[in-house]
Write an enzyme that holds these catalytic residues in place. Structure first.
Site, mmCIF file in Angstrom:
data_model
loop_
_atom_site.group_PDB
_atom_site.id
_atom_site.type_symbol
_atom_site.label_atom_id
_atom_site.label_comp_id
_atom_site.label_asym_id
_atom_site.label_seq_id
_atom_site.Cartn_x
_atom_site.Cartn_y
_atom_site.Cartn_z
ATOM 1 N N LYS A 103 46.512 54.973 22.750
ATOM 2 C CA LYS A 103 45.667 55.041 23.564
ATOM 3 C C LYS A 103 46.731 54.417 24.595
ATOM 4 O O LYS A 103 47.558 54.311 25.159
ATOM 5 C CB LYS A 103 45.018 53.666 23.555
ATOM 6 C CG LYS A 103 43.944 53.340 24.610
ATOM 7 C CD LYS A 103 42.547 53.611 23.610
ATOM 8 C CE LYS A 103 41.192 53.603 24.928
ATOM 9 N NZ LYS A 103 41.367 55.398 25.956
ATOM 10 N N LYS A 105 51.105 46.774 25.889
ATOM 11 C CA LYS A 105 50.015 45.472 26.483
ATOM 12 C C LYS A 105 48.995 45.607 25.179
ATOM 13 O O LYS A 105 48.462 44.317 24.847
ATOM 14 C CB LYS A 105 49.339 46.843 26.921
ATOM 15 C CG LYS A 105 48.310 45.878 28.140
ATOM 16 C CD LYS A 105 48.076 47.344 29.440
ATOM 17 C CE LYS A 105 48.508 46.763 31.185
ATOM 18 N NZ LYS A 105 47.628 47.568 31.606
ATOM 19 N N LYS A 142 50.300 57.949 26.682
ATOM 20 C CA LYS A 142 50.298 58.190 27.994
ATOM 21 C C LYS A 142 50.533 60.090 28.559
ATOM 22 O O LYS A 142 50.914 60.606 27.830
ATOM 23 C CB LYS A 142 50.890 57.538 29.354
ATOM 24 C CG LYS A 142 50.733 57.379 30.508
ATOM 25 C CD LYS A 142 50.279 56.216 30.227
ATOM 26 C CE LYS A 142 48.703 55.449 31.892
ATOM 27 N NZ LYS A 142 48.669 54.474 31.942
ATOM 28 N N THR A 161 38.759 45.387 35.225
ATOM 29 C CA THR A 161 40.197 45.176 35.458
ATOM 30 C C THR A 161 40.698 43.411 36.695
ATOM 31 O O THR A 161 41.356 42.685 36.564
ATOM 32 C CB THR A 161 41.406 45.918 36.222
ATOM 33 O OG1 THR A 161 41.065 46.629 34.808
ATOM 34 C CG2 THR A 161 43.020 45.618 36.430
ATOM 35 N N ASN A 209 38.796 49.325 43.343
ATOM 36 C CA ASN A 209 37.708 48.380 42.299
ATOM 37 C C ASN A 209 38.621 47.462 41.794
ATOM 38 O O ASN A 209 37.439 46.379 41.785
ATOM 39 C CB ASN A 209 38.319 49.261 41.604
ATOM 40 C CG ASN A 209 37.721 49.428 40.294
ATOM 41 O OD1 ASN A 209 36.412 48.646 40.294
ATOM 42 N ND2 ASN A 209 37.928 50.083 39.367
ATOM 43 N N SER A 227 38.324 49.306 27.292
ATOM 44 C CA SER A 227 38.341 50.841 27.127
ATOM 45 C C SER A 227 37.764 50.893 25.756
ATOM 46 O O SER A 227 37.030 51.529 25.036
ATOM 47 C CB SER A 227 39.764 51.113 26.953
ATOM 48 O OG SER A 227 38.940 51.565 28.202
HETATM 49 P P1 NAD Z 1 41.620 51.976 43.773
HETATM 50 O O1 NAD Z 1 41.807 52.943 45.342
HETATM 51 O O2 NAD Z 1 40.098 51.645 44.167
HETATM 52 O O3 NAD Z 1 41.925 50.936 45.520
HETATM 53 C C1 NAD Z 1 42.813 51.102 45.985
HETATM 54 C C2 NAD Z 1 42.827 49.806 47.385
HETATM 55 O O4 NAD Z 1 44.789 49.679 47.254
HETATM 56 C C3 NAD Z 1 42.768 50.484 48.399
HETATM 57 O O5 NAD Z 1 41.915 49.433 49.412
HETATM 58 C C4 NAD Z 1 43.563 51.307 48.833
HETATM 59 O O6 NAD Z 1 42.948 50.843 50.550
HETATM 60 C C5 NAD Z 1 44.511 50.222 49.540
HETATM 61 N N1 NAD Z 1 45.512 50.857 49.890
HETATM 62 C C6 NAD Z 1 46.197 51.428 49.015
HETATM 63 N N2 NAD Z 1 47.481 51.309 49.794
HETATM 64 C C7 NAD Z 1 47.648 50.503 50.909
HETATM 65 C C8 NAD Z 1 49.045 49.994 50.629
HETATM 66 N N3 NAD Z 1 50.215 49.651 51.349
HETATM 67 N N4 NAD Z 1 48.919 48.542 51.037
HETATM 68 C C9 NAD Z 1 47.990 47.886 51.701
HETATM 69 N N5 NAD Z 1 46.369 48.409 50.610
HETATM 70 C C10 NAD Z 1 46.624 49.461 49.910
HETATM 71 O O7 NAD Z 1 42.238 51.757 43.180
HETATM 72 P P2 NAD Z 1 41.763 50.575 42.146
HETATM 73 O O8 NAD Z 1 41.149 51.143 40.747
HETATM 74 O O9 NAD Z 1 41.965 49.108 42.893
HETATM 75 O O10 NAD Z 1 43.495 49.513 41.436
HETATM 76 C C11 NAD Z 1 44.841 48.733 41.870
HETATM 77 C C12 NAD Z 1 45.344 49.445 41.912
HETATM 78 O O11 NAD Z 1 45.304 48.622 40.292
HETATM 79 C C13 NAD Z 1 47.172 50.922 41.289
HETATM 80 O O12 NAD Z 1 47.876 50.319 41.047
HETATM 81 C C14 NAD Z 1 46.307 50.876 39.429
HETATM 82 O O13 NAD Z 1 47.017 52.002 39.366
HETATM 83 C C15 NAD Z 1 45.980 49.406 38.442
HETATM 84 N N6 NAD Z 1 45.297 49.690 38.281
HETATM 85 C C16 NAD Z 1 43.890 49.773 37.785
HETATM 86 C C17 NAD Z 1 43.085 49.822 37.149
HETATM 87 C C18 NAD Z 1 41.530 49.716 36.691
HETATM 88 O O14 NAD Z 1 41.148 49.643 35.797
HETATM 89 N N7 NAD Z 1 41.448 50.506 38.314
HETATM 90 C C19 NAD Z 1 43.482 49.177 35.183
HETATM 91 C C20 NAD Z 1 45.087 48.423 35.264
HETATM 92 C C21 NAD Z 1 45.306 48.743 36.351
#
Ligand code: NAD
Length: 459
Positions: free
Chosen positions: A80, A104, A116, A201, A252, A392
């Site tokens: 996964k 994880k 992945k 998350t 998100n 998931s």
């Molecule tokens: P997203 O694209 O919805 O949001 C990212 C946010 O970070 C936005 O507000 C963007 O403007 C901001 N951002 C970008 N560059 C920046 C910077 N240099 N400084 C400050 N803010 C900045 O992404 P997301 O889904 O919220 O995911 C955020 C992180 O969490 C990512 O690294 C993602 O890989 C990780 N993640 C997400 C999930 C998930 O379920 N969405 C799960 C595990 C890990």
């Protein structure tokens, strides 16, 4: 750079070697041999697949796009892991990320292995029709190795529920008559996705902090006092203390952390700063999260960037440079944007006492060592941000049963599952001399090792 996963496996096994309760049936030479075998199995992937997708562009040109699927280990269940669309994707990165998925899932008792995928493109360079074809080709090229009981992909950087819907549809056409709902997770709810997946998350990340500073602390006060060591004493010092919070990233994950923190009945929180890709917004009395969420919904996800936009959002805040958020004097810093945010350059200036990783690898290996020496509490990504893969797993189960849970049921089961992990790793963190991150890795490697042994894979 985050720590290499091979090193993580080696260090975890070194720590377990001295633990006489670990694989206690194995003695002397047999034990050393078993540990060497585990080391070899877990520090290499089972399979690395690479294809060059043939893509006719809208302008008539044909290009070949490198694409990967790495299956690291499936001792705990079907492989996964997400599929990343990014121009820097490479084989080593995909192997590292697949290994982290194995760890994880093992840590949180999710019955999946680790995998992945990656496609070397910048999705912004392609038309929707081309992206749709890339998704279909990915499924066609890897159709023999993916499937609901073999390897179940999900979204990652550069992909979302739209791509999962497209990929599931292609899987369904290639495998008529088979169960297809469990072939991909992170789908839209109308296509068999789970309620509560989008918020999972962020909710889980906030819960990792709340559980530590409220549930765990209150339920174990006497035990913590009896431990009388620096970890226990530090945790006790946080009891019922109002918290000043900063959150990097308001997408998100970050926006859900903000909502959870701002309406939490258990901790006295004040969110003094949030940032996004453009700015930091700061207010010492606390920011109005509801108004900011409403504003970002109407403005392509971006926070107000100047006085005029702040006025439009009806928000009082000071506008500061984006990266200033990281070095603010706060109690808790949530990192929910990108990797490598705390690194050699800024680690000296970090004032937050507790750091929670919502993003993957937002602290580099060097900075992690440095901050641990400074006695910061770091709740690591592998522990805090597993809500997505946990829900998931619920989505996969719902797809198999074609019976769907309410959002409340999903959230309750998510918290229940994360709580079970916290109940193991938080007491260990207090008792042992390891960081929380090391503790999580040791716990995951221990579980994988015992299952490898019990399934006869060490002969
Ligand atoms: P997203 O694209 O919805 O949001 C990212 C946010 O970070 C936005 O507000 C963007 O403007 C901001 N951002 C970008 N560059 C920046 C910077 N240099 N400084 C400050 N803010 C900045 O992404 P997301 O889904 O919220 O995911 C955020 C992180 O969490 C990512 O690294 C993602 O890989 C990780 N993640 C997400 C999930 C998930 O379920 N969405 C799960 C595990 C890990």
């Amino acid at each position: 750079m985050p720590k290499n996963t091979g090193t993580i496996v080696h260090e975890s096994l070194d720590a377990l070697f001295g633990d006489s309760t670990f694989l206690s049936e194995l003695l002397n030479d047999e034990r050393e041999k078993a540990l060497r075998s585990i080391r070899s199995i877990l520090s290499t992937p089972n399979h690395v697949y690479k294809s060059f997708l043939r893509l006719p562009l809208e302008n008539g040109e044909i290009v070949r796009i490198p694409a990967f699927r790495v299956q690291h280990n499936n001792i705990l269940g079907a492989y996964k892991g997400g599929i990343r669309f990014h121009e820097t994707v490479n084989e080593d990165e995909v192997i590292n990320l697949a290994t982290l998925m194995t760890l994880k899932n093992a840590l949180h008792d999710v019955p999946f292995g680790g995998a992945k995928g990656g496609v070397v493109i910048n999705p912004r360079d392609f038309e929707n029709k081309e992206l749709n074809l890339i998704c279909k080709k990915y499924v066609r090229y890897f159709s023999g190795i993916i499937g609901p009981d073999k390897d179940i992909p999900a979204p990652d950087m550069g992909t979302s529920e739209r791509e999962m819907d497209w990929m599931m549809a292609e899987y369904k056409s290639i495998h008529p008559g088979e169960n297809y709902l469990g072939s991909f997770t992170g789908k839209s709810t109308i296509n068999g996705g789970s309620l509560g997946r989008k918020t999972a998350t962020g909710k889980g990340v906030y819960y990792s902090l709340r559980y530590m500073l409220y549930d765990f602390l209150n339920e174990n006060k006497d035990w913590l006092k009896s431990q009388n060591n620096r970890y226990a004493n530090k945790l006790i010092s946080w009891q019922a203390k109002p918290l000043k919070i900063a959150i990097q990233g308001f997408g998100n994950v970050g926006s859900i952390i903000a909502s959870e923190a701002s309406c939490c009945p258990y901790l006295e929180n004040k969110i003094v700063a949030i940032s996004d890709r453009n700015v930091t917004l700061y207010h010492s009395d606390g920011l109005d999260i509801t108004k900011l969420k409403n504003y970002t919904k109407r403005n392509f996800g971006d926070l107000p960037m100047n006085e005029k936009e702040l006025e439009k959002a009806n928000i009082t805040a000071k506008i500061m440079p984006r990266d200033d958020l990281l070095t603010l004097d706060v109690d808790v810093l949530f990192l929910a944007a990108l990797e490598d945010q705390i690194n050699n350059k800024n680690m000296n200036q970090i004032k937050a006492k507790i750091i929670v990783e919502g993003a993957n690898s937002p602290i580099t290996g060097d900075a992690d060592l440095f901050l641990n020496k400074k006695e910061k509490i770091i709740i690591p990504d592998i522990l805090a941000n597993a809500g997505g893969v946990i829900v998931s797993y619920f989505e996969w189960m719902q797809g198999r049963d074609t019976k769907f849970y309410t959002e409340k049921e999903v959230n309750n089961q998510l918290f229940e599952k994360m709580k079970k992990t916290f109940e193991v790793v938080y007491p260990q963190y207090i008792r042992d001399n390891y960081s929380l991150r090391e503790n999580c890795y040791i716990q995951a490697v221990m579980k994988l090792s015992v299952v490898l042994y019990k399934q006869g894979k060490l002969y």
